[in-house]
Write a protein that holds these residues in place. Structure first.
Motif, PDB file in Angstrom:
ATOM      1  N   LEU A 110       0.847  -1.177   0.000  1.00  6.95           N
ATOM      2  CA  LEU A 110       0.000   0.000   0.000  1.00  6.95           C
ATOM      3  C   LEU A 110       0.882   1.227   0.000  1.00  6.95           C
ATOM      4  O   LEU A 110       2.016   1.209   0.461  1.00  6.95           O
ATOM      5  CB  LEU A 110      -0.933   0.014   1.208  1.00  6.95           C
ATOM      6  CG  LEU A 110      -0.273  -0.061   2.582  1.00  6.95           C
ATOM      7  CD1 LEU A 110      -0.483   1.252   3.313  1.00  6.95           C
ATOM      8  CD2 LEU A 110      -0.905  -1.188   3.354  1.00  6.95           C
ATOM      9  N   MET A 111       0.359   2.296  -0.573  1.00  7.09           N
ATOM     10  CA  MET A 111       1.099   3.545  -0.659  1.00  7.09           C
ATOM     11  C   MET A 111       0.226   4.652  -0.074  1.00  7.09           C
ATOM     12  O   MET A 111      -0.987   4.662  -0.297  1.00  7.09           O
ATOM     13  CB  MET A 111       1.418   3.880  -2.126  1.00  7.09           C
ATOM     14  CG  MET A 111       2.305   2.861  -2.814  1.00  7.09           C
ATOM     15  SD  MET A 111       3.964   2.796  -2.137  1.00  7.09           S
ATOM     16  CE  MET A 111       4.596   4.371  -2.607  1.00  7.09           C
ATOM     17  N   TYR A 119      -4.945   5.232   1.778  1.00  2.00           N
ATOM     18  CA  TYR A 119      -3.869   4.534   1.084  1.00  2.00           C
ATOM     19  C   TYR A 119      -4.343   4.083  -0.281  1.00  2.00           C
ATOM     20  O   TYR A 119      -5.538   3.925  -0.519  1.00  2.00           O
ATOM     21  CB  TYR A 119      -3.418   3.314   1.912  1.00  2.00           C
ATOM     22  CG  TYR A 119      -2.931   3.727   3.265  1.00  2.00           C
ATOM     23  CD1 TYR A 119      -1.622   4.156   3.442  1.00  2.00           C
ATOM     24  CD2 TYR A 119      -3.795   3.743   4.358  1.00  2.00           C
ATOM     25  CE1 TYR A 119      -1.184   4.584   4.683  1.00  2.00           C
ATOM     26  CE2 TYR A 119      -3.354   4.174   5.603  1.00  2.00           C
ATOM     27  CZ  TYR A 119      -2.053   4.587   5.745  1.00  2.00           C
ATOM     28  OH  TYR A 119      -1.620   5.025   6.969  1.00  2.00           O
ATOM     29  N   LEU A 120      -3.381   3.869  -1.162  1.00  2.00           N
ATOM     30  CA  LEU A 120      -3.672   3.406  -2.521  1.00  2.00           C
ATOM     31  C   LEU A 120      -3.114   2.012  -2.733  1.00  2.00           C
ATOM     32  O   LEU A 120      -2.058   1.672  -2.204  1.00  2.00           O
ATOM     33  CB  LEU A 120      -3.045   4.343  -3.560  1.00  2.00           C
ATOM     34  CG  LEU A 120      -3.544   5.776  -3.602  1.00  2.00           C
ATOM     35  CD1 LEU A 120      -2.722   6.589  -4.588  1.00  2.00           C
ATOM     36  CD2 LEU A 120      -5.012   5.821  -3.954  1.00  2.00           C
ATOM     37  N   THR A 125      -1.821   3.422  -7.564  1.00  2.00           N
ATOM     38  CA  THR A 125      -0.555   4.155  -7.475  1.00  2.00           C
ATOM     39  C   THR A 125       0.064   4.279  -8.857  1.00  2.00           C
ATOM     40  O   THR A 125       0.542   5.349  -9.245  1.00  2.00           O
ATOM     41  CB  THR A 125       0.424   3.446  -6.508  1.00  2.00           C
ATOM     42  OG1 THR A 125      -0.184   3.362  -5.229  1.00  2.00           O
ATOM     43  CG2 THR A 125       1.735   4.200  -6.393  1.00  2.00           C
ATOM     44  N   ARG A 126       0.019   3.203  -9.613  1.00  2.00           N
ATOM     45  CA  ARG A 126       0.566   3.227 -10.990  1.00  2.00           C
ATOM     46  C   ARG A 126      -0.197   4.234 -11.857  1.00  2.00           C
ATOM     47  O   ARG A 126       0.403   4.948 -12.669  1.00  2.00           O
ATOM     48  CB  ARG A 126       0.514   1.837 -11.606  1.00  2.00           C
ATOM     49  CG  ARG A 126       1.554   0.910 -11.039  1.00  2.00           C
ATOM     50  CD  ARG A 126       1.540  -0.444 -11.722  1.00  2.00           C
ATOM     51  NE  ARG A 126       2.489  -1.329 -11.089  1.00  2.00           N
ATOM     52  CZ  ARG A 126       2.307  -2.618 -10.884  1.00  2.00           C
ATOM     53  NH1 ARG A 126       1.190  -3.187 -11.281  1.00  2.00           N
ATOM     54  NH2 ARG A 126       3.230  -3.341 -10.306  1.00  2.00           N
ATOM     55  N   ALA A 130       1.492   7.396 -13.714  1.00  2.00           N
ATOM     56  CA  ALA A 130       1.366   7.538 -15.170  1.00  2.00           C
ATOM     57  C   ALA A 130       0.781   8.891 -15.552  1.00  2.00           C
ATOM     58  O   ALA A 130       1.198   9.488 -16.550  1.00  2.00           O
ATOM     59  CB  ALA A 130       0.511   6.405 -15.731  1.00  2.00           C
ATOM     60  N   LYS A 131      -0.154   9.426 -14.766  1.00  2.00           N
ATOM     61  CA  LYS A 131      -0.765  10.731 -15.050  1.00  2.00           C
ATOM     62  C   LYS A 131       0.248  11.849 -14.895  1.00  2.00           C
ATOM     63  O   LYS A 131       0.201  12.854 -15.603  1.00  2.00           O
ATOM     64  CB  LYS A 131      -1.936  10.990 -14.095  1.00  2.00           C
ATOM     65  CG  LYS A 131      -3.169  10.216 -14.421  1.00  2.00           C
ATOM     66  CD  LYS A 131      -4.261  10.559 -13.433  1.00  2.00           C
ATOM     67  CE  LYS A 131      -5.482   9.685 -13.632  1.00  2.00           C
ATOM     68  NZ  LYS A 131      -6.535   9.969 -12.631  1.00  2.00           N
ATOM     69  N   LYS A 132       1.186  11.703 -13.985  1.00  2.00           N
ATOM     70  CA  LYS A 132       2.189  12.741 -13.739  1.00  2.00           C
ATOM     71  C   LYS A 132       3.267  12.760 -14.804  1.00  2.00           C
ATOM     72  O   LYS A 132       3.948  13.756 -14.991  1.00  2.00           O
ATOM     73  CB  LYS A 132       2.823  12.548 -12.360  1.00  2.00           C
ATOM     74  CG  LYS A 132       1.860  12.850 -11.228  1.00  2.00           C
ATOM     75  CD  LYS A 132       2.546  12.650  -9.894  1.00  2.00           C
ATOM     76  CE  LYS A 132       1.550  12.892  -8.757  1.00  2.00           C
ATOM     77  NZ  LYS A 132       2.173  12.709  -7.444  1.00  2.00           N
ATOM     78  N   GLU A 133       3.444  11.656 -15.511  1.00  2.00           N
ATOM     79  CA  GLU A 133       4.541  11.568 -16.507  1.00  2.00           C
ATOM     80  C   GLU A 133       4.149  12.144 -17.817  1.00  2.00           C
ATOM     81  O   GLU A 133       3.227  12.506 -18.266  1.00  2.00           O
ATOM     82  CB  GLU A 133       4.961  10.104 -16.691  1.00  2.00           C
ATOM     83  CG  GLU A 133       5.643   9.565 -15.466  1.00  2.00           C
ATOM     84  CD  GLU A 133       6.017   8.096 -15.589  1.00  2.00           C
ATOM     85  OE1 GLU A 133       5.602   7.412 -16.535  1.00  2.00           O
ATOM     86  OE2 GLU A 133       6.729   7.615 -14.711  1.00  2.00           O
TER      87      GLU A 133
END
Length: 133
Positions: A110-111, A119-120, A125-126, A130-133
């Protein structure tokens, strides 16, 4: 009690009575036995609020507790019984620790959710990465 050594009933002084583990006094007709230890009903008290517990209690790390003082799940707010998961100082039932986005049950990975509390899961989390990249 009757038998070859006691031809009639025995007086109270001759009958061996259990003693309360809390106050060390003899227990009369009523006692509560928990974990092999016997208490007067008024001596079997919650370790949190010190009030008599009765027959409904929670056995915790610090002793016996009433329902109001029993540790609660941070997810569902119900009493923690059986196995639980500790995360960041909070305890959860194993089925109550869930991803704050998709509600998938979190088990091993969990993150922290940076945008909200909770938590995610790995998949969410992936998606965020991916949205930030």
């Amino acid at each position: 009690i009757k038998g070859p050594y006691a031809p009639g009933p025995l007086c109270d002084g001759c009958v061996e009575r259990p003693t309360c583990v809390q106050c060390s006094k003899a227990i009369g007709t009523q006692g509560i036995t928990v974990g092999g230890k016997t208490y007067h009903p008024e001596c079997f008290v919650c370790t949190g609020c010190k009030t008599p517990i009765g027959s409904s209690f929670f056995a915790g790390k610090s002793g016996f507790m009433c329902h109001a003082c029993s540790p609660k799940c941070a997810g569902c707010q119900q009493v923690l019984e059986g196995g639980y998961i500790s995360v960041d100082g909070k305890e959860y039932h194993q089925g109550c620790l869930k991803c704050s986005e998709c509600s998938a049950q979190l088990k091993d990975q969990l993150m922290p959710n940076a945008s909200r509390t909770g938590y995610l899961c790995v998949a969410c989390t992936r998606k965020h990465v991916a949205k930030k990249e």
